[in-house]
Motif scaffolding. Structure first.
Motif, mmCIF file in Angstrom:
data_model
loop_
_atom_site.group_PDB
_atom_site.id
_atom_site.type_symbol
_atom_site.label_atom_id
_atom_site.label_comp_id
_atom_site.label_asym_id
_atom_site.label_seq_id
_atom_site.Cartn_x
_atom_site.Cartn_y
_atom_site.Cartn_z
ATOM 1 N N LEU A 60 0.865 -1.174 0.000
ATOM 2 C CA LEU A 60 0.000 0.000 0.000
ATOM 3 C C LEU A 60 0.905 1.229 0.000
ATOM 4 C CD1 LEU A 60 -2.165 -1.193 3.021
ATOM 5 C CD2 LEU A 60 -2.732 -1.483 0.606
ATOM 6 N N THR A 61 0.593 2.229 -0.819
ATOM 7 C CA THR A 61 1.412 3.438 -0.881
ATOM 8 C C THR A 61 0.593 4.640 -0.418
ATOM 9 O OG1 THR A 61 2.628 2.514 -2.755
ATOM 10 C CG2 THR A 61 2.856 4.876 -2.379
ATOM 11 N N PHE A 62 1.172 5.404 0.508
ATOM 12 C CA PHE A 62 0.528 6.594 1.050
ATOM 13 C C PHE A 62 1.413 7.817 0.837
ATOM 14 C CE2 PHE A 62 -1.280 3.133 3.459
ATOM 15 C CZ PHE A 62 -2.618 3.497 3.638
ATOM 16 N N GLN A 63 0.788 8.965 0.526
ATOM 17 C CA GLN A 63 1.457 10.265 0.491
ATOM 18 C C GLN A 63 1.185 10.889 1.859
ATOM 19 O OE1 GLN A 63 3.092 12.095 -2.187
ATOM 20 N NE2 GLN A 63 3.617 13.409 -0.453
ATOM 21 N N VAL A 64 2.227 10.984 2.697
ATOM 22 C CA VAL A 64 2.066 11.436 4.079
ATOM 23 C C VAL A 64 2.062 12.959 4.148
ATOM 24 C CG1 VAL A 64 3.032 11.343 6.408
ATOM 25 C CG2 VAL A 64 3.195 9.357 4.912
ATOM 26 N N SER A 72 9.773 11.540 10.289
ATOM 27 C CA SER A 72 9.054 12.699 9.767
ATOM 28 C C SER A 72 9.586 13.212 8.432
ATOM 29 C CB SER A 72 9.064 13.827 10.789
ATOM 30 O OG SER A 72 10.392 14.250 11.028
ATOM 31 N N ALA A 73 10.801 12.838 8.039
ATOM 32 C CA ALA A 73 11.350 13.298 6.763
ATOM 33 C C ALA A 73 10.676 12.604 5.579
ATOM 34 C CB ALA A 73 12.858 13.060 6.716
ATOM 35 N N LYS A 74 10.084 11.452 5.808
ATOM 36 C CA LYS A 74 9.452 10.710 4.718
ATOM 37 C C LYS A 74 8.128 11.334 4.326
ATOM 38 C CE LYS A 74 11.326 6.129 5.648
ATOM 39 N NZ LYS A 74 10.973 4.735 5.893
ATOM 40 N N THR A 75 7.891 11.413 3.021
ATOM 41 C CA THR A 75 6.602 11.887 2.525
ATOM 42 C C THR A 75 5.834 10.766 1.834
ATOM 43 O OG1 THR A 75 7.632 12.664 0.494
ATOM 44 C CG2 THR A 75 7.363 14.283 2.273
ATOM 45 N N ILE A 76 6.521 9.685 1.496
ATOM 46 C CA ILE A 76 5.883 8.504 0.901
ATOM 47 C C ILE A 76 6.150 7.313 1.815
ATOM 48 C CG2 ILE A 76 5.870 6.883 -1.050
ATOM 49 C CD1 ILE A 76 4.765 9.534 -1.879
ATOM 50 N N VAL A 77 5.106 6.566 2.142
ATOM 51 C CA VAL A 77 5.253 5.378 2.980
ATOM 52 C C VAL A 77 4.622 4.200 2.261
ATOM 53 C CG1 VAL A 77 4.507 4.284 5.135
ATOM 54 C CG2 VAL A 77 5.284 6.633 5.157
ATOM 55 N N LYS A 78 5.348 3.086 2.267
ATOM 56 C CA LYS A 78 4.825 1.841 1.710
ATOM 57 C C LYS A 78 4.640 0.848 2.846
ATOM 58 C CE LYS A 78 6.774 2.404 -2.871
ATOM 59 N NZ LYS A 78 5.790 2.133 -3.864
ATOM 60 N N LEU A 79 3.436 0.325 2.941
ATOM 61 C CA LEU A 79 3.100 -0.660 3.960
ATOM 62 C C LEU A 79 2.636 -1.934 3.274
ATOM 63 C CD1 LEU A 79 0.902 1.562 6.323
ATOM 64 C CD2 LEU A 79 3.328 1.054 6.568
ATOM 65 N N LYS A 134 13.324 12.189 13.714
ATOM 66 C CA LYS A 134 12.214 11.383 14.212
ATOM 67 C C LYS A 134 11.230 12.267 14.957
ATOM 68 C CE LYS A 134 13.830 6.741 14.646
ATOM 69 N NZ LYS A 134 13.392 5.538 15.239
ATOM 70 N N VAL A 135 9.981 11.903 14.878
ATOM 71 C CA VAL A 135 8.954 12.625 15.600
ATOM 72 C C VAL A 135 9.067 12.236 17.065
ATOM 73 C CG1 VAL A 135 6.477 12.963 15.877
ATOM 74 C CG2 VAL A 135 7.442 12.597 13.601
ATOM 75 N N PRO A 136 9.170 13.218 17.969
ATOM 76 C CA PRO A 136 9.249 12.861 19.386
ATOM 77 C C PRO A 136 7.918 12.307 19.857
ATOM 78 C CG PRO A 136 9.041 15.231 19.133
ATOM 79 C CD PRO A 136 9.169 14.649 17.749
ATOM 80 N N MET A 137 7.984 11.325 20.710
ATOM 81 C CA MET A 137 6.766 10.763 21.291
ATOM 82 C C MET A 137 6.312 11.701 22.386
ATOM 83 S SD MET A 137 4.539 8.463 21.271
ATOM 84 C CE MET A 137 3.302 7.768 22.328
ATOM 85 N N ILE A 138 5.169 12.339 22.186
ATOM 86 C CA ILE A 138 4.643 13.276 23.157
ATOM 87 C C ILE A 138 3.865 12.494 24.189
ATOM 88 C CG2 ILE A 138 3.101 15.239 23.476
ATOM 89 C CD1 ILE A 138 3.769 15.980 20.546
ATOM 90 N N GLU A 139 4.214 12.680 25.436
ATOM 91 C CA GLU A 139 3.503 11.992 26.514
ATOM 92 C C GLU A 139 2.109 12.586 26.664
ATOM 93 O OE1 GLU A 139 4.438 9.390 28.418
ATOM 94 O OE2 GLU A 139 6.193 9.271 27.138
ATOM 95 N N ARG A 140 1.147 11.764 26.863
ATOM 96 C CA ARG A 140 -0.223 12.234 27.083
ATOM 97 C C ARG A 140 -0.336 12.672 28.548
ATOM 98 N NH1 ARG A 140 -0.975 13.899 23.006
ATOM 99 N NH2 ARG A 140 0.152 12.654 21.571
ATOM 100 N N LEU A 141 -0.778 13.881 28.747
ATOM 101 C CA LEU A 141 -0.899 14.420 30.089
ATOM 102 C C LEU A 141 -2.355 14.388 30.530
ATOM 103 C CD1 LEU A 141 1.447 17.478 29.570
ATOM 104 C CD2 LEU A 141 1.990 15.322 30.697
#
Length: 170
Positions: A60-64, A72-79, A134-141
């Motif tokens: 599957l190909t997605f345009q992110v 976060s640098a990727k704009t195309i993802v293949k799953l 990389k996208v930082p994992m934001i803790e849910r508060l």
């Protein structure tokens, strides 16, 4: 005599099943209740918003457009397809992906859905695709971010006031 007992037992079993036994619905492909989006993001390898472009073979190909977790640098993802979730070309989705057998694929019984039907506030602020790192994992508060900012500002004002009074009294 044995034949008669067997026949009678089979007849009674069949009758009891037809008259009294109610089996709950079960399916190997039926999902349990879904987890909250923030929990699913924490256990996913990738979480992003993207437009489904195409499917070929099993990929599957997605345009992110937005990342919550992943590169976060990727704009195309293949799953890899999980053979259960269906995607329409040109539709924007929120995708939660995990790794199974070394292959990234949409989580089977997760919150992956068209973005039009999804409350993205549950995930917090995302990062636009194409940003390096990389996208930082934001803790849910347990309380809103504006409450934290307000508290920090009040603490800074109080500290400044206390220091000013000390310096003035010396």
């Amino acid at each position: 005599m044995k034949k008669g007992v067997r026949f009678l037992a089979a007849l009674m079993l069949t009758a009891s099943m037809l008259l009294h036994l109610h089996l709950p619905e079960a399916s190997a492909l039926k999902c349990a209740r879904s987890t909250p989006p923030a929990e699913e993001m924490a256990s996913s390898a990738l979480t992003f918003k993207g437009t489904f472009i195409s499917e070929n073979s099993e990929q599957l190909t997605f345009q992110v457009s937005t990342w919550w977790k992943g590169e976060s640098a990727k704009t195309i993802v293949k799953l890899y397809s999980n053979m259960w979730t269906h995607f329409e070309p040109g539709v924007e989705y929120i995708v939660f992906a995990s790794k199974q057998d070394g292959k990234l694929s949409p989580r089977l019984c997760g919150n992956t859905a068209p973005s039009a039907n999804f409350d993205m506030n549950a995930l917090g602020p995302g990062i636009p695709a194409g940003m390096p790192g990389k996208v930082p994992m934001i803790e849910r508060l347990p309380f809103p971010l504006d409450h934290i900012v307000d508290t920090v500002i009040r603490a800074a004002d109080l500290t400044r006031t206390c220091l000013f009074r000390r310096l003035s009294s010396s």
